[in-house]
Design an enzyme around this catalytic site. Structure first.
Site, short mmCIF file in Angstrom:
data_model
loop_
_atom_site.label_atom_id
_atom_site.label_comp_id
_atom_site.label_asym_id
_atom_site.label_seq_id
_atom_site.Cartn_x
_atom_site.Cartn_y
_atom_site.Cartn_z
N TYR A 149 -5.20 5.54 -0.20
CA TYR A 149 -4.67 4.67 0.85
C TYR A 149 -3.50 5.38 1.52
CZ TYR A 149 -2.51 0.58 3.09
OH TYR A 149 -1.99 -0.32 4.00
N ASP A 242 0.11 12.96 0.93
CA ASP A 242 0.75 11.67 1.11
C ASP A 242 1.50 11.37 -0.19
OD1 ASP A 242 1.49 9.05 1.19
OD2 ASP A 242 -0.41 8.30 1.99
N LYS A 270 8.73 4.61 0.60
CA LYS A 270 9.20 3.87 -0.57
C LYS A 270 10.59 4.30 -1.05
CE LYS A 270 4.49 2.61 -1.75
NZ LYS A 270 4.18 1.21 -1.62
#
Ligand SMILES: Cc1ncc(COP(=O)(O)O)c(C=O)c1O
Length: 428
Positions: A149, A242, A270
């Site tokens: 994702y 990622d 994050k």
């Protein structure tokens, strides 16, 4: 530890109100807890690893807002940094010193990143990294891995087409076929499929979560990341890591430090926002200077590099020294070992890397998304409900990870393992 019956009158009330004004009652789907077959608990406050819902139930939190809170909730130093920044004004739409400090800290930690562009979400950061990759290579096709994702970008909400190297098909209503046409989806850990895709298409970039954690944690098998690096180089494609989850978590410089594989572009998020909205992407000066205002790739954001988020992120990174990573690894190993022992000979796989743990309800090890999807999600749901009833807040989906933080102490691990053992008894 006997299960308690959660009183959730206030949560139920809020959920009823929420469903009238928010689709599904939430602002991001996983929070709805549908995949563990229950309604969400509304949070009132949290501190350290303690999460307290609006009905006064107390939990040991193992999601940490899905990654940003590596120091736990409401860390005093991070709060102080946010307060100090807020006192000076919340946003200016003009450059600030904090953005330079944070970019310098990121560059110091990740040698492959010479320059950084900040965004407000990981989705924007991946989308923009892909735009740079396409501009730099003059090619269209992006290879992604099934089950990975990278945010809800149209082009990457794609499922594999009929053959391994064929174009992707939309994985969500509202995504145009033309948007996924330039995406090729291949199985994770399958370097032959990547090679096939690179041969069949003019690939701009291969994008990978180096430690995928959005199908549950499914680490790379030996040599896979190294092979991705070699293959992309051979075929003139860029390699994008990622590291929105793995960055600053699995090691000070993320998965690329842990594995010694250097991507061309890195997506971050994050932890670098310390619990406030911030993300970024970075890479070599050559690639990053394709961006406006110096280059021809347009990318922008009203709140990009927001002073509060930057202050929170910088303070978060400053507290992540070598000792912190040793402690994070120790806690992770203790939790993984404890859960493995608690599961005994049940059909469960406990997978971990520093800062992340997944318990797959699967008889066999999971190496890709097909295998992850074959896990017993109903059993996982029962186990999670058993944990919640014993004051432990797990990721309410089989396809996520427990996020270990530096606020988790040995007693939190012990309580969690004890509850997990009892919750396994609920399942079998
Ligand atoms: C690996 C990865 N990349 C990108 C994203 C998207 O980030 P955001 O939710 O900030 O848009 C996520 C979100 O969980 C993620 O886990």
């Amino acid at each position: 530890m006997p299960p308690i019956s959660l009183t959730d009158a206030k949560s139920a009330d809020l959920f009823a109100r929420a469903r009238r004004v928010l689709p599904g009652g939430v602002n991001s789907p996983v929070r709805a807890m549908r995949s563990i077959d229950r309604d969400p608990l509304f949070v009132e406050r949290a501190s350290g690893v303690d999460l307290i819902d609006v009905d006064g139930n107390r939990f040991i939190d193992w999601i940490g807002s899905w990654g940003p809170l590596i120091h736990g909730h409401a860390h005093p130093r991070i709060l102080a940094a946010i307060h100090a920044a807020a006192d000076a004004g919340t946003t200016f739409g003009a450059p600030t010193a904090g953005e330079v400090d944070l970019a310098e800290e990121i560059v110091r930690r990740i040698p492959s990143v010479e320059m950084v562009r900040m965004t407000s979400s990981g989705t924007e950061a991946s989308m923009s990294a892909i735009r740079v990759a396409r501009a730099a290579t003059g090619r269209d096709v992006i290879v992604k891995f099934a089950g990975a994702y990278h945010g809800h970008i149209d082009g990457l909400l794609a499922d594999a087409g009929s053959g391994l190297a064929t174009q992707g098909i939309p994985a969500s209503a509202g995504v145009l076929e033309s948007a996924t046409k330039a995406t090729v989806v291949v199985p994770w850990n399958d370097v032959d499929a990547v090679e096939q895709a690179l041969r069949a298409h003019d690939v701009a970039a291969v994008i990978a979560e180096p430690y995928p954690a959005n199908m549950g944690l499914v680490p790379p098998q030996d040599g896979v990341l190294q092979r991705l690096r070699e293959l992309t180089e051979e075929h003139g494609a860029l390699l994008i890591f990622d590291e929105v989850i793995s960055g600053f978590r699995v090691a000070p410089g993320g998965a690329q430090e842990l594995t010694n594989v250097t991507p061309d572009l890195t997506v971050m998020g994050k932890i670098i926002g310390g619990g406030l909205p911030a993300a970024a992407f970075g890479g070599s000066r050559d690639l990053m200077e394709r961006l406006a205002p110096v280059g021809d790739v347009y990318q922008a954001g009203t709140l990009s590099g927001n002073p509060l988020a930057v202050a929170a992120g910088l303070e978060t990174l400053r507290m992540l020294d070598d000792e912190a990573y040793l402690r994070l690894k120790e806690t992770t190993d203790a939790l993984a070992t404890g859960l493995r022992d608690a599961a005994r000979d049940r059909p469960v796989q406990v997978v971990s890397v520093t800062g992340l743990v997944t318990v797959f309800f699967s008889e066999t090890p999971v190496t890709n998304y097909e295998q992850a999807k074959a896990a017993d999600t109903a059993a996982y749901g029962r186990w999670c409900r058993g944990l919640l009833a014993r004051g432990i807040y797990p990721p309410p989906s089989q396809f996520e990870a427990l996020f270990v933080s530096l606020a988790h102490e040995p007693e939190h691990v012990a309580q969690t393992v004890e509850a997990a053992a009892a919750a396994f008894e609920d399942v079998w």
